[in-house]
Enzyme design. Sequence first.
Site, PDB file in Angstrom:
ATOM      1  N   LEU A  73       0.856  -1.181   0.000  1.00  0.00           N
ATOM      2  CA  LEU A  73       0.000   0.000   0.000  1.00  0.00           C
ATOM      3  C   LEU A  73       0.894   1.234   0.000  1.00  0.00           C
ATOM      4  CD1 LEU A  73      -2.823  -0.778   2.622  1.00  0.00           C
ATOM      5  CD2 LEU A  73      -3.139  -0.380   0.172  1.00  0.00           C
ATOM      6  N   ASP A  74       0.527   2.249  -0.790  1.00  0.00           N
ATOM      7  CA  ASP A  74       1.284   3.505  -0.799  1.00  0.00           C
ATOM      8  C   ASP A  74       1.278   4.135   0.592  1.00  0.00           C
ATOM      9  OD1 ASP A  74       1.749   3.215  -3.460  1.00  0.00           O
ATOM     10  OD2 ASP A  74       0.211   4.652  -4.109  1.00  0.00           O
ATOM     11  N   PRO A  75       2.273   5.000   0.887  1.00  0.00           N
ATOM     12  CA  PRO A  75       2.294   5.684   2.195  1.00  0.00           C
ATOM     13  C   PRO A  75       0.992   6.424   2.517  1.00  0.00           C
ATOM     14  CG  PRO A  75       4.378   6.008   1.086  1.00  0.00           C
ATOM     15  CD  PRO A  75       3.477   5.318   0.089  1.00  0.00           C
ATOM     16  N   ALA A 105      -1.975   5.643   1.544  1.00  0.00           N
ATOM     17  CA  ALA A 105      -3.138   4.746   1.524  1.00  0.00           C
ATOM     18  C   ALA A 105      -3.276   4.062   2.875  1.00  0.00           C
ATOM     19  CB  ALA A 105      -2.989   3.713   0.423  1.00  0.00           C
TER      20      ALA A 105
END
Length: 318
Positions: free
Chosen positions: A66-68, A70
């Site tokens: 997961l992106d930072p 998200a």
Amino acid sequence: MAEWYVRQESETNPDFGSIPEKRSVEELLEKGMVLIDKPFGPTSNQVSTWIKEELDLKKTGHFGTLDPNATGVLPVGLNSGTRINDALAKADKEYIFEAETEEAKDKQEVKEALKSFRGVNKQVPPEKSAVKREEREREVYDIELLEVEDRKILGRVECESGFYVRVLIDQLGEKLDTEASMKELRRTREGDITEDETSTLQDVVDAYHFYNEGREKEIREVLHPIEKGIQHLKKIAVKDSAVNAVANGADLGSTGISKLQDGIKEDDMVAVITLKGELVALAEARMTSEQMYSAEGTAAELQSVHMDPETYPKRWKQ
């Protein structure tokens, strides 16, 4: 829910193996997982590393980045529990997203534009992604508009692993003839694991501290056996007499099967389990469910073994 079909009735000996949920905390820390509700800010790797340090583990690994910026479902494997990465990281996902457009758009127009993404989509991963930026195809199983308010769009998407919601939003802007940017992204499901089953980082750390003080209740609420990560896979349950052979790396012959789930297709990744529900191995199906039920031969070729070969005794002739 997949149905089970019995190829040959068989009983399991309680003296060998164990029901996954009844494993000791020590076993779960050695080969288990935690289901984190990832907060906004840190990377998935930072969350994984923090768990490793706080729980005094040798190794951790997250399943599905997961992106930072998200949030949401982030399963993290503990020690040898990291080895089920292929099964869970490649599982289908569900996301809730908020996008913002430069111009306000009609609700029906947005609804129709989103609906057009259902099916196979061509995407080039975003520049910040860790994968090679080549066009690839990923499927959207379901997508819906939840709300439109001025320039803000709230939606839900169920998709194949490796689908980029950020790219979806860029493409949505193109369809709506405007610029669109992602404001928030939350993963609500990975495989069969939902956000309702997750724990916060603080929950996990507090539970571990209580465990070190002699209390098990809290840590049992946040620790899960690795079998939690294979719920979404079709399963083949083998007789006790076949477990040792498979755990020693032998491909699964159909005569070793006690029961199996329907819907297995050739080349599917499947979970080979004991009659107690323990994961023995991940494998690639070489027969359909129908063939496994009645035919003789190799039912599945092993990809990775996840059970100690000594767990069940040898039962085959040398």
